[in-house]
Design a protein around this motif. Structure first.
Motif, PDB file in Angstrom:
ATOM      1  N   ARG A  41       0.825  -1.202   0.000  1.00 16.52           N
ATOM      2  CA  ARG A  41       0.000   0.000   0.000  1.00 16.52           C
ATOM      3  C   ARG A  41       0.864   1.259   0.000  1.00 16.52           C
ATOM      4  NH1 ARG A  41      -3.587   0.367   5.207  1.00 16.52           N
ATOM      5  NH2 ARG A  41      -4.297   2.133   4.009  1.00 16.52           N
ATOM      6  N   THR A  42       0.364   2.266  -0.699  1.00 14.97           N
ATOM      7  CA  THR A  42       1.032   3.557  -0.769  1.00 14.97           C
ATOM      8  C   THR A  42       0.358   4.488   0.216  1.00 14.97           C
ATOM      9  OG1 THR A  42       1.575   3.223  -3.094  1.00 14.97           O
ATOM     10  CG2 THR A  42       1.609   5.495  -2.293  1.00 14.97           C
ATOM     11  N   GLU A  43       1.128   5.056   1.105  1.00 15.63           N
ATOM     12  CA  GLU A  43       0.597   5.974   2.109  1.00 15.63           C
ATOM     13  C   GLU A  43      -0.190   7.094   1.433  1.00 15.63           C
ATOM     14  OE1 GLU A  43      -0.393   6.764   5.816  1.00 15.63           O
ATOM     15  OE2 GLU A  43       1.047   5.179   5.360  1.00 15.63           O
ATOM     16  N   GLY A  44      -1.353   7.388   1.962  1.00 14.93           N
ATOM     17  CA  GLY A  44      -2.182   8.454   1.422  1.00 14.93           C
ATOM     18  C   GLY A  44      -3.139   8.017   0.326  1.00 14.93           C
ATOM     19  N   MET A  45      -3.022   6.765  -0.135  1.00 19.53           N
ATOM     20  CA  MET A  45      -3.931   6.238  -1.154  1.00 19.53           C
ATOM     21  C   MET A  45      -4.885   5.247  -0.486  1.00 19.53           C
ATOM     22  SD  MET A  45      -1.418   5.800  -4.428  1.00 19.53           S
ATOM     23  CE  MET A  45      -2.762   5.833  -5.612  1.00 19.53           C
ATOM     24  N   GLU A  46      -6.087   5.136  -1.038  1.00 19.09           N
ATOM     25  CA  GLU A  46      -7.088   4.264  -0.447  1.00 19.09           C
ATOM     26  C   GLU A  46      -6.657   2.801  -0.509  1.00 19.09           C
ATOM     27  OE1 GLU A  46     -11.828   3.220  -0.719  1.00 19.09           O
ATOM     28  OE2 GLU A  46     -10.980   4.607  -2.168  1.00 19.09           O
TER      29      GLU A  46
END
Length: 93
Positions: A41-46
């Motif tokens: 997961r990419t921080e700040g993305m859902e």
């Protein structure tokens, strides 16, 4: 072709890079594995999971060879200790 997609929610999201590295060690493990991509997961993305595996196999036999391969079984057992939950979707294309 068979798509094999697996998503994990980890007990500690900080373990995602290590989880990814372990999964990446399974890339190219068996003949008939066409694609094998692990993402975190990419921080700040859902996201409601921490790690995803998006893989493609020639057929069900190639997927089964991967599932029962000793190295995959070893990695899977270890990763099982790091996860809260796991979701899988296999489908023919």
């Amino acid at each position: 072709m068979i798509k094999h997609i697996v998503m994990w929610k980890l007990l500690d999201a900080a373990q995602a890079p290590r989880f990814k590295a372990e999964l990446d060690s399974c890339k190219g493990l068996v003949p008939g594995m066409r694609e094998f991509e692990v993402g975190i997961r990419t921080e700040g993305m859902e996201a409601n999971h921490d790690v995803v595996l998006n893989s493609t196999f020639d057929d069900a036999a190639a997927l089964e060879a991967y599932v029962v391969h000793p190295h995959h079984k070893k990695v899977s057992a270890y990763l099982g200790t790091l996860r809260e939950s796991r979701a899988v979707l296999d489908y023919s294309t």
